[in-house]
Design a protein around this motif. Structure first.
Motif, PDB file in Angstrom:
ATOM      1  N   ASN A   1       0.843  -1.192   0.000  1.00 13.32           N
ATOM      2  CA  ASN A   1       0.000   0.000   0.000  1.00 13.32           C
ATOM      3  C   ASN A   1       0.880   1.244   0.000  1.00 13.32           C
ATOM      4  N   ASP A   2       0.512   2.244  -0.810  1.00 15.90           N
ATOM      5  CA  ASP A   2       1.238   3.511  -0.727  1.00 15.90           C
ATOM      6  C   ASP A   2       0.576   4.400   0.330  1.00 15.90           C
ATOM      7  N   SER A   3       1.081   5.612   0.492  1.00 16.50           N
ATOM      8  CA  SER A   3       0.590   6.504   1.546  1.00 16.50           C
ATOM      9  C   SER A   3      -0.863   6.922   1.337  1.00 16.50           C
ATOM     10  N   LEU A   4      -1.372   6.770   0.107  1.00 16.48           N
ATOM     11  CA  LEU A   4      -2.769   7.120  -0.197  1.00 16.48           C
ATOM     12  C   LEU A   4      -3.693   5.910  -0.117  1.00 16.48           C
TER      13      LEU A   4
ATOM     14  N   ILE B   1      18.541   3.646   3.682  1.00 13.78           N
ATOM     15  CA  ILE B   1      17.200   3.139   3.960  1.00 13.78           C
ATOM     16  C   ILE B   1      17.032   2.982   5.471  1.00 13.78           C
ATOM     17  N   PRO B   2      16.019   3.629   6.056  1.00 17.91           N
ATOM     18  CA  PRO B   2      15.835   3.568   7.518  1.00 17.91           C
ATOM     19  C   PRO B   2      15.333   2.206   7.984  1.00 17.91           C
ATOM     20  N   LYS B   3      15.319   2.047   9.296  1.00 18.23           N
ATOM     21  CA  LYS B   3      14.873   0.800   9.924  1.00 18.23           C
ATOM     22  C   LYS B   3      13.427   0.511   9.561  1.00 18.23           C
ATOM     23  N   ASN B   4      13.145  -0.767   9.335  1.00 23.25           N
ATOM     24  CA  ASN B   4      11.784  -1.232   9.021  1.00 23.25           C
ATOM     25  C   ASN B   4      11.185  -0.548   7.791  1.00 23.25           C
ATOM     26  N   SER B   5      12.022  -0.209   6.825  1.00 20.27           N
ATOM     27  CA  SER B   5      11.550   0.410   5.585  1.00 20.27           C
ATOM     28  C   SER B   5      12.291  -0.186   4.398  1.00 20.27           C
ATOM     29  N   TYR B   6      11.728   0.003   3.204  1.00 17.32           N
ATOM     30  CA  TYR B   6      12.299  -0.570   1.990  1.00 17.32           C
ATOM     31  C   TYR B   6      12.218   0.442   0.852  1.00 17.32           C
ATOM     32  N   TRP B   7      13.047   0.193  -0.168  1.00 18.63           N
ATOM     33  CA  TRP B   7      13.009   1.014  -1.376  1.00 18.63           C
ATOM     34  C   TRP B   7      12.517   0.131  -2.514  1.00 18.63           C
TER      35      TRP B   7
ATOM     36  N   PHE C   1      10.142   6.028   1.182  1.00 15.79           N
ATOM     37  CA  PHE C   1      10.377   4.722   1.782  1.00 15.79           C
ATOM     38  C   PHE C   1       9.046   4.021   2.059  1.00 15.79           C
ATOM     39  N   ILE C   2       9.033   2.702   1.848  1.00 10.41           N
ATOM     40  CA  ILE C   2       7.827   1.906   2.096  1.00 10.41           C
ATOM     41  C   ILE C   2       8.006   1.175   3.423  1.00 10.41           C
ATOM     42  N   PRO C   3       7.204   1.501   4.441  1.00  9.74           N
ATOM     43  CA  PRO C   3       7.368   0.856   5.753  1.00  9.74           C
ATOM     44  C   PRO C   3       6.903  -0.590   5.756  1.00  9.74           C
TER      45      PRO C   3
ATOM     46  N   CYS D   1      11.491  -5.044  -4.680  1.00  6.94           N
ATOM     47  CA  CYS D   1      12.257  -4.545  -3.536  1.00  6.94           C
ATOM     48  C   CYS D   1      13.744  -4.557  -3.906  1.00  6.94           C
ATOM     49  N   VAL D   2      14.374  -3.380  -3.957  1.00  8.36           N
ATOM     50  CA  VAL D   2      15.776  -3.313  -4.378  1.00  8.36           C
ATOM     51  C   VAL D   2      16.722  -2.922  -3.252  1.00  8.36           C
ATOM     52  N   ALA D   3      16.191  -2.333  -2.169  1.00 10.32           N
ATOM     53  CA  ALA D   3      17.070  -1.929  -1.071  1.00 10.32           C
ATOM     54  C   ALA D   3      16.393  -2.208   0.259  1.00 10.32           C
ATOM     55  N   LEU D   4      17.192  -2.729   1.212  1.00 11.01           N
ATOM     56  CA  LEU D   4      16.693  -3.159   2.516  1.00 11.01           C
ATOM     57  C   LEU D   4      17.102  -2.163   3.596  1.00 11.01           C
ATOM     58  N   PRO D   5      16.547  -2.290   4.795  1.00 14.78           N
ATOM     59  CA  PRO D   5      16.944  -1.397   5.881  1.00 14.78           C
ATOM     60  C   PRO D   5      18.459  -1.392   6.101  1.00 14.78           C
ATOM     61  N   GLY D   6      19.038  -0.189   6.154  1.00  9.68           N
ATOM     62  CA  GLY D   6      20.484  -0.057   6.341  1.00  9.68           C
ATOM     63  C   GLY D   6      21.269   0.036   5.051  1.00  9.68           C
ATOM     64  N   ASP D   7      20.666  -0.302   3.910  1.00 11.56           N
ATOM     65  CA  ASP D   7      21.354  -0.207   2.622  1.00 11.56           C
ATOM     66  C   ASP D   7      21.544   1.261   2.228  1.00 11.56           C
ATOM     67  N   THR D   8      22.618   1.509   1.466  1.00 10.15           N
ATOM     68  CA  THR D   8      22.853   2.834   0.885  1.00 10.15           C
ATOM     69  C   THR D   8      22.488   2.788  -0.587  1.00 10.15           C
ATOM     70  N   LEU D   9      21.553   3.642  -0.983  1.00  7.62           N
ATOM     71  CA  LEU D   9      21.090   3.699  -2.370  1.00  7.62           C
ATOM     72  C   LEU D   9      21.577   4.988  -3.013  1.00  7.62           C
ATOM     73  N   GLU D  10      22.209   4.857  -4.183  1.00  8.25           N
ATOM     74  CA  GLU D  10      22.644   6.022  -4.947  1.00  8.25           C
ATOM     75  C   GLU D  10      21.967   6.006  -6.308  1.00  8.25           C
ATOM     76  N   VAL D  11      21.505   7.165  -6.734  1.00 10.66           N
ATOM     77  CA  VAL D  11      20.906   7.319  -8.055  1.00 10.66           C
ATOM     78  C   VAL D  11      21.759   8.289  -8.851  1.00 10.66           C
ATOM     79  N   LYS D  12      22.251   7.831  -9.997  1.00  9.66           N
ATOM     80  CA  LYS D  12      23.046   8.661 -10.894  1.00  9.66           C
ATOM     81  C   LYS D  12      22.402   8.605 -12.275  1.00  9.66           C
ATOM     82  N   GLY D  13      21.654   9.648 -12.607  1.00  7.78           N
ATOM     83  CA  GLY D  13      20.921   9.625 -13.858  1.00  7.78           C
ATOM     84  C   GLY D  13      19.884   8.537 -13.826  1.00  7.78           C
TER      85      GLY D  13
END
Length: 253
Positions: free
Chosen positions: A83-86, A193-199, A216-218, A94-106
């Motif tokens: 579910n999204d926020s709406l 990515i914060p605790k208990n959240s995903y990208w 972030f998706i909790p 799911c590409v990134a887990l809690p604690g992961d560092t995600l970088e976007v370049k272009g």
């Protein structure tokens, strides 16, 4: 008289059977498995528009009222219903887990320094000099590349093609013609990515909304993990055509 009693007894038994079946179906639907239909091309080619999907609702814990019993973490590359926020239901990877560092370049994504593989069929806008338009159109026709849309602005032409089509066009065009993906090096950001959240990111990310727009998706918003395609039908076909039988009971994990 006896016959009427027998008929009433059969009706009663069948009524109880149907009510019990309905009750069990509702229990399964609310707590264990649920069917979803893919409405768009955002997850192609892993999941196609018109796929009917079965999600395991126990994969990330059993939801009971506002609580989650035995919560389980999502894993990288899971195809997740959430579910999204709406309150809208979405399907992404799911590409990134809690604690992961995600970088976007272009249009490139890096998780903990490792570049994510991208869908070669993803459609992207590409710039070229408008003076090269004639050769560009000739090459596209020769290579059977569909002209989905071409725009012209400030001396540049823009074509919408896949990365594989970009590779073929670059190889066929004259060396003097530059054909480059738009905004490849403009966008840059880095998040942890914060605790208990995903990208979440869609495979065909230019035609979808995911964590780039939703944040972030909790954990509490995860509905389930897509397990199989149980039916697939081209949404542009009528009721009798467009069934993709080769995708029947296709596993997605």
């Amino acid at each position: 008289m006896r016959r009427k009693k027998i008929i009433k007894s059969k009706v009663f038994r069948w009524g109880c059977f149907l009510l019990l079946s309905l009750f069990l179906a509702l229990i399964i639907r609310f707590f264990f498995f649920e069917s979803f239909r893919m409405p768009s091309k955002q997850m192609e080619t892993a999941i196609l528009s018109g796929d009917f999907l079965l999600a395991d609702k126990t994969a990330y814990g059993i939801r009971f009222l506002d609580k989650i019993v035995n919560p389980q973490k999502a894993q990288r590359n899971d195809i997740v219903v959430y579910n999204d926020s709406l309150g809208q239901v979405r399907i992404s990877r799911c590409v990134a887990l809690p604690g992961d560092t995600l970088e976007v370049k272009g249009s490139d994504y890096f998780v903990n320094g490792k570049k994510l593989s991208q869908n070669p069929d993803m459609i992207i806008p590409c710039f070229y000099d408008i003076q090269s338009d004639t050769e560009m159109q000739i090459c596209m026709r020769k290579l059977n590349i569909p002209n989905r849309k071409t725009t012209y602005d400030h001396g540049n032409g823009t074509v919408f093609i896949s990365r594989y089509e970009l590779y073929k066009l670059k190889d066929a065009l004259s060396d003097s013609i530059r054909l480059e993906p738009a905004n490849e090096n403009v966008l840059y950001y880095k998040v942890v990515i914060p605790k208990n959240s995903y990208w979440m990111l869609s495979d065909n990310s230019l035609v979808s909304e995911d964590s780039r727009h939703l944040g972030f998706i909790p954990q509490k918003d995860l509905i389930g993990k897509i397990k199989i395609v149980w039916l697939s039908k081209d949404p542009e076909e009528n009721l009798f055509y467009g069934y993709r039988w080769n995708r029947f009971l296709l596993k997605t994990d």
